[in-house]
Design an enzyme around this catalytic site. Sequence first.
Site, short mmCIF file in Angstrom:
data_model
loop_
_atom_site.label_atom_id
_atom_site.label_comp_id
_atom_site.label_asym_id
_atom_site.label_seq_id
_atom_site.Cartn_x
_atom_site.Cartn_y
_atom_site.Cartn_z
N HIS A 1 0.78 -1.23 0.00
CA HIS A 1 0.00 0.00 0.00
C HIS A 1 0.81 1.28 0.00
CE1 HIS A 1 -0.21 -0.16 4.74
NE2 HIS A 1 1.00 -0.41 4.26
N HIS A 2 2.14 1.21 0.04
CA HIS A 2 2.96 2.43 0.04
C HIS A 2 3.46 2.82 -1.35
CE1 HIS A 2 2.83 2.55 4.33
NE2 HIS A 2 3.57 1.47 4.50
N ALA A 3 3.36 1.93 -2.33
CA ALA A 3 3.86 2.24 -3.66
C ALA A 3 3.07 3.40 -4.27
CB ALA A 3 3.78 1.01 -4.56
#
Length: 316
Positions: free
Chosen positions: A128-130
Amino acid sequence: MIAVVHHPDYVAPAAGPPQNVRGGDPARSTYQWNKNGLIRELLADSGAGIDWHVPEPVPIAWLEAVHDPAYVAEVLGVRVPREKERRLGFPVTAEVARRARVVPGGTYLAAKLALERGFAANSAGGSHHALADTGAGFCVFNDLAIAAVQLEAEGLRTLIVDCDVHQGDGTAALTAGRPGIATYSIHAEKNFPVRKARSTLDVPLADGVGDAAYLETLERTLTPLIDGFAPDLILYQAGVDPFVGDRLGRLALTQDGLDHREGMISRLAIARGLPLASTVGGGYGTDALEIARRHARAILNLGQNFGVTSGRDGKD
């Protein structure tokens, strides 16, 4: 049976020396490359009925629908700049690039299986950080956003429920403004990332929040979002890093609290007839097997909840 999606490339970086050595061996980073393999072994040995599925790598067009084409080319061409590798936390080798392309396929396949069966799990994913033009925080491509955007193109409304201890900043940024996608993130307010994005609904928590307060807040805030958005399915980022002993967490859930979280998420979905597909998300510590046990337990709890409660003739 519990439908679980797994691919051998989920654990490929730990299987041998990298083909691209300029950034170093990915196994030397603090990311635990063997976690997904351990999850598979634990599920296989659990005695539960597991229906295994193997995903395909996603088309490049799916990646480019979410990420900048230049960044997609950097990853797939194994030429990610060092500054982006530092944000990721490991070098992008040929093995890492293959994994990054197949994990979104796993999340998409889990979603499609959930639509048929009620529940399915990807044994990886939750990256979820990309962001659009770079990876970050151990996340190369954002499988949640990629899957949700493709599902939207197919006419389906997706609610991404992110219970990782870290905010789903990349997912929120990459899906913002899409009417067929809503994002929910309940996370430790003072944890990574420093700069938060804006989800459809963010629920920041103070350090040290335990089981009772967490579960009360989760149900009170998530329920009206589900009912108001009326999704066709839920993509669930089931990170286990809210656990009290997690190396990168700041919350204080016990294992019993995590179990109750999975029960609550299941109950909210089942009561509304909503399919649910889970991804692994975060979980960090020095003992990879201990972390993998928490992830496997989450998948088994979710699958058993759907199997027992939905009455779908043992298919869930």
